[in-house]
Design a protein around this motif. Structure first.
Motif, short mmCIF file in Angstrom:
data_model
loop_
_atom_site.label_atom_id
_atom_site.label_comp_id
_atom_site.label_asym_id
_atom_site.label_seq_id
_atom_site.Cartn_x
_atom_site.Cartn_y
_atom_site.Cartn_z
N ILE A 213 109.33 17.12 18.84
CA ILE A 213 108.72 16.26 17.99
C ILE A 213 107.47 16.70 17.22
CG2 ILE A 213 107.78 13.84 17.53
CD1 ILE A 213 109.96 12.85 19.24
N GLU A 214 106.64 17.25 17.99
CA GLU A 214 105.43 17.74 17.33
C GLU A 214 105.58 18.98 16.63
OE1 GLU A 214 101.58 17.09 19.31
OE2 GLU A 214 102.73 16.22 21.24
N GLU A 215 106.42 19.65 16.95
CA GLU A 215 106.84 21.06 16.46
C GLU A 215 107.34 20.57 14.81
OE1 GLU A 215 108.74 23.68 19.00
OE2 GLU A 215 109.65 24.86 17.33
N LEU A 216 108.22 19.61 14.89
CA LEU A 216 108.91 19.38 13.65
C LEU A 216 107.97 18.70 12.58
CD1 LEU A 216 111.28 18.41 11.77
CD2 LEU A 216 110.88 16.23 12.78
N LEU A 217 107.00 17.93 13.02
CA LEU A 217 105.87 17.50 12.27
C LEU A 217 104.84 18.49 11.91
CD1 LEU A 217 105.47 13.96 14.02
CD2 LEU A 217 106.90 14.52 11.91
N ALA A 218 104.65 19.55 12.33
CA ALA A 218 103.67 20.82 12.08
C ALA A 218 104.49 21.24 10.90
CB ALA A 218 103.47 21.79 13.33
N VAL A 219 105.51 21.38 10.33
CA VAL A 219 106.27 22.25 9.42
C VAL A 219 105.67 21.47 8.19
CG1 VAL A 219 108.42 22.49 8.38
CG2 VAL A 219 108.20 22.55 10.89
N ALA A 220 105.87 20.34 7.93
CA ALA A 220 105.28 19.41 6.64
C ALA A 220 105.03 18.03 6.84
CB ALA A 220 106.27 19.75 5.53
N PRO A 221 104.11 17.36 6.22
CA PRO A 221 104.15 15.96 6.20
C PRO A 221 105.35 15.41 5.99
CG PRO A 221 102.94 16.74 4.45
CD PRO A 221 103.52 17.97 5.07
N ILE A 222 106.42 15.16 6.74
CA ILE A 222 107.61 14.55 6.22
C ILE A 222 107.64 13.37 7.07
CG2 ILE A 222 108.82 16.65 5.85
CD1 ILE A 222 109.88 16.27 8.71
N ASN A 223 108.64 12.42 6.94
CA ASN A 223 108.92 11.22 7.60
C ASN A 223 109.65 11.45 8.67
OD1 ASN A 223 107.84 9.42 5.70
ND2 ASN A 223 109.54 9.62 4.47
N LEU A 224 108.96 10.90 9.85
CA LEU A 224 109.80 10.97 11.10
C LEU A 224 110.79 9.54 11.37
CD1 LEU A 224 110.58 12.34 13.92
CD2 LEU A 224 108.69 11.17 14.97
#
Ligand code: SF4
Length: 360
Positions: A213-224
């Protein structure tokens, strides 16, 4: 990944696909092959901003370069095989990949937005028991190009001036189990020189693959978005088998710590309401306490029934009672009525018509 290295034509299947590369990586690749980086920007502009996928039409590239690109690269990798239109305007497409794999995308036009739901895998290994895709099992990951191409093909079928305004990674597959390809696709969606989508208009949904999850959110400030679907481990173990590995406490503890990582954006919790399984007033009362400390919005989705499933949606009265408890607790909650359920395009229904067709 390999880039072009000489001028001799490669077999189509050996050619790298331009859509597998974020603009940053494409520039690096071109420089490595002796081309100026700005050529990557020009080509990305043609493909993503103007929708041109034929090198011959890229008029600001000289002829020798066009021929070299034509011999060494490919651009297109999916074609629409079937398109179903719901009575509510929702469109479900089955797109065919070069190896015959079927990829499903759903376009949801609304008054103020047009949302595209993209798939990230062929089938899914998560085996959620309320989901038709889960019953299919896993075939393979999609490539970045196959994810991005869903956007390219589906925008072509929209009537002007309608445009895709939102992308949700909620189709077939668990995006965080194909994170490398998904991350590269997000980079292409949000780059101002490619699709130029605002990151807040991109949402990635997971059933809770905690280590990613943290790796995903480091890509861009998208919605989770997180598929919650239960308020106890006993029920969630049954609906979302991954819960046996990453139980509710661990999931919610991680999300509580995400506030700073997630650019202070709320987490969108998805909760499929299933009659007699997770729709009791006790469930409704447990939710506010469970989600306390997590900036969040809760989407309630009455179960979309399908023949392979024993689950049914609750009655309208039961849904209203559930909603009243949540509203009374001050939660931000929306009820999402299904779109496209008559064509098997609603949440949890993808793959239905495919399995039906296969059986026919
Ligand atoms: S709900 Fe999502 S993660 Fe679960 S089986 Fe269906 S597609 Fe996979």
């Amino acid at each position: 990944m390999r880039g072009p290295s000489n001028y001799s034509p490669l077999a189509m299947s050996d050619r790298p696909n331009l859509k597998d590369y974020s603009l940053e990586r494409l520039r690096e690749c071109f420089v490595g092959e002796g081309l100026p980086a700005y050529r990557a920007d020009q080509i990305a502009g043609w493909i993503y901003q103007r929708g041109v996928e034929d090198f011959a039409e890229m008029s600001d590239l000289d002829r020798a370069l066009r021929e070299r690109l034509q011999a060494e690269w490919q651009i297109r990798c999916l074609e629409i095989d079937r398109l179903d239109r719901s009575t509510d305007g929702t469109l479900k497409a089955i797109l065919l990949a070069a190896d015959g794999a079927q990829v499903e995308s759903v376009l949801i036009p609304e008054a103020d937005r047009t949302t595209l739901c993209v798939s990230t895998q062929v089938g899914c290994a998560m085996a959620c028991t309320f989901c038709a895709t889960g019953a299919l099992g896993f075939t393979r990951n999609l490539t970045t190009a196959e994810i991005v191409e869903q956007v390219c093909r589906m925008r072509e079928i929209l009537d002007e001036p309608r445009k895709i305004t939102n992308i949700v990674f909620m189709g077939m597959g668990e995006p965080l189990l194909n994170l490398a390809a998904v991350s590269e696709a997000i980079a292409i969606l949000v780059n101002p020189k490619t699709f130029a989508m605002a990151p807040r208009r991109v949402t990635v949904s997971t059933v809770g693959v905690l280590p990613k999850i943290e790796e995903l959110l480091a890509v861009a400030p998208i919605n989770l978005a997180v598929s919650l679907h239960a308020t106890t481990d006993r029920v969630r173990d049954q609906l979302v088998p991954l819960n046996q590995r990453y139980p509710l406490d661990a999931l919610l503890d991680l999300l509580r710590k995400l506030d700073s990582v997630n650019h202070r954006r709320p987490v969108f919790f998805e909760y499929t309401l299933i009659e007699g399984v997770n729709d009791s007033l006790e469930d409704a009362r447990r939710l506010p306490a469970l989600l306390r400390g997590i900036p969040s919005k809760l989407n309630l989705i009455p179960m979309n029934p399908h023949p392979e499933s024993v689950y049914r949606p609750p009655s309208d009265a039961a849904i209203d009672a559930f909603l009243r408890v949540l509203a009374g607790a001050g939660m931000t909650v929306t009820l999402r009525r299904s779109r496209g359920d008559d064509i098997g395009a609603a949440c949890g229904q993808l793959a239905l018509r495919r399995t039906g067709a296969a059986a026919a």
